[in-house]
Design a protein around this motif. Structure first.
Motif, mmCIF file in Angstrom:
data_model
loop_
_atom_site.group_PDB
_atom_site.id
_atom_site.type_symbol
_atom_site.label_atom_id
_atom_site.label_comp_id
_atom_site.label_asym_id
_atom_site.label_seq_id
_atom_site.Cartn_x
_atom_site.Cartn_y
_atom_site.Cartn_z
ATOM 1 N N LYS A 3 70.920 -19.090 -26.430
ATOM 2 C CA LYS A 3 69.953 -19.326 -27.496
ATOM 3 C C LYS A 3 70.625 -20.052 -28.656
ATOM 4 C CE LYS A 3 66.718 -15.591 -26.805
ATOM 5 N NZ LYS A 3 66.010 -14.505 -27.457
ATOM 6 N N ILE A 4 69.852 -20.916 -29.297
ATOM 7 C CA ILE A 4 70.345 -21.652 -30.462
ATOM 8 C C ILE A 4 69.971 -20.845 -31.700
ATOM 9 C CG2 ILE A 4 70.184 -23.786 -31.785
ATOM 10 C CD1 ILE A 4 69.407 -25.183 -29.168
ATOM 11 N N PRO A 5 70.987 -20.456 -32.488
ATOM 12 C CA PRO A 5 70.692 -19.695 -33.709
ATOM 13 C C PRO A 5 69.924 -20.552 -34.714
ATOM 14 C CG PRO A 5 73.044 -19.670 -33.215
ATOM 15 C CD PRO A 5 72.410 -20.617 -32.276
ATOM 16 N N LYS A 6 69.023 -19.930 -35.427
ATOM 17 C CA LYS A 6 68.227 -20.649 -36.416
ATOM 18 C C LYS A 6 68.923 -20.642 -37.768
ATOM 19 C CE LYS A 6 63.826 -19.819 -34.225
ATOM 20 N NZ LYS A 6 62.455 -19.403 -34.394
ATOM 21 N N GLY A 7 68.601 -21.657 -38.583
ATOM 22 C CA GLY A 7 69.091 -21.706 -39.953
ATOM 23 C C GLY A 7 70.508 -22.249 -40.098
ATOM 24 N N SER A 9 73.372 -25.226 -40.477
ATOM 25 C CA SER A 9 73.449 -26.611 -40.950
ATOM 26 C C SER A 9 73.991 -27.476 -39.808
ATOM 27 C CB SER A 9 74.378 -26.700 -42.161
ATOM 28 O OG SER A 9 75.708 -26.438 -41.768
ATOM 29 N N ASP A 10 73.885 -28.783 -39.977
ATOM 30 C CA ASP A 10 74.399 -29.701 -38.959
ATOM 31 C C ASP A 10 75.894 -29.482 -38.741
ATOM 32 O OD1 ASP A 10 71.901 -30.789 -38.727
ATOM 33 O OD2 ASP A 10 72.320 -32.562 -39.959
ATOM 34 N N MET A 13 76.427 -26.394 -36.628
ATOM 35 C CA MET A 13 76.034 -26.590 -35.236
ATOM 36 C C MET A 13 77.084 -27.358 -34.437
ATOM 37 S SD MET A 13 71.999 -27.313 -35.008
ATOM 38 C CE MET A 13 71.418 -27.757 -36.626
#
Length: 105
Positions: A3-7, A9-10, A13
């Motif tokens: 899963k990709i964590p939300k919130g 920054s670029d 990521m």
């Protein structure tokens, strides 16, 4: 795939990501380095187009300083609209400022 964590920054990521070096990237880097060497050989390290005249960096620097002195002196005298006339007499190269058709000595 996780899963990709939300919130995030670029920057967060892409943290820890290392791009693989491809053959294409290696060829492009080699081509850019070769182009830089060719330009330095033609124009000198500073990138002056005047270096094609065969003058070394020290002589170009002295010429630039003398031209700057002339421009400052003309500015102090209130002369702003002028062009530089370049002529050759035997072994001498003479640069003279010209103001609206007049020659300044």
């Amino acid at each position: 795939m996780g899963k990709i964590p939300k919130g995030l920054s670029d920057k967060d990521m892409l943290d820890g990501y290392v791009e693989d070096v491809t053959m294409e990237a290696q060829f492009l880097a080699a081509e850019a380095a070769e182009d830089t060497k060719r330009r330095e050989k033609l124009f000198g390290k500073k990138g002056n187009s005047l270096s094609m005249s065969g003058l070394d960096d020290e002589t170009l620097d002295k010429l630039g300083r003398k031209l700057l002195e002339l421009k400052m002196e003309l500015f102090r005298e209130g002369i702003k609209n002028y062009t530089l006339k370049v002529k050759r007499e035997n072994w001498d190269i003479i640069i003279t400022p010209v103001i609206k058709g007049k020659s300044v000595k």
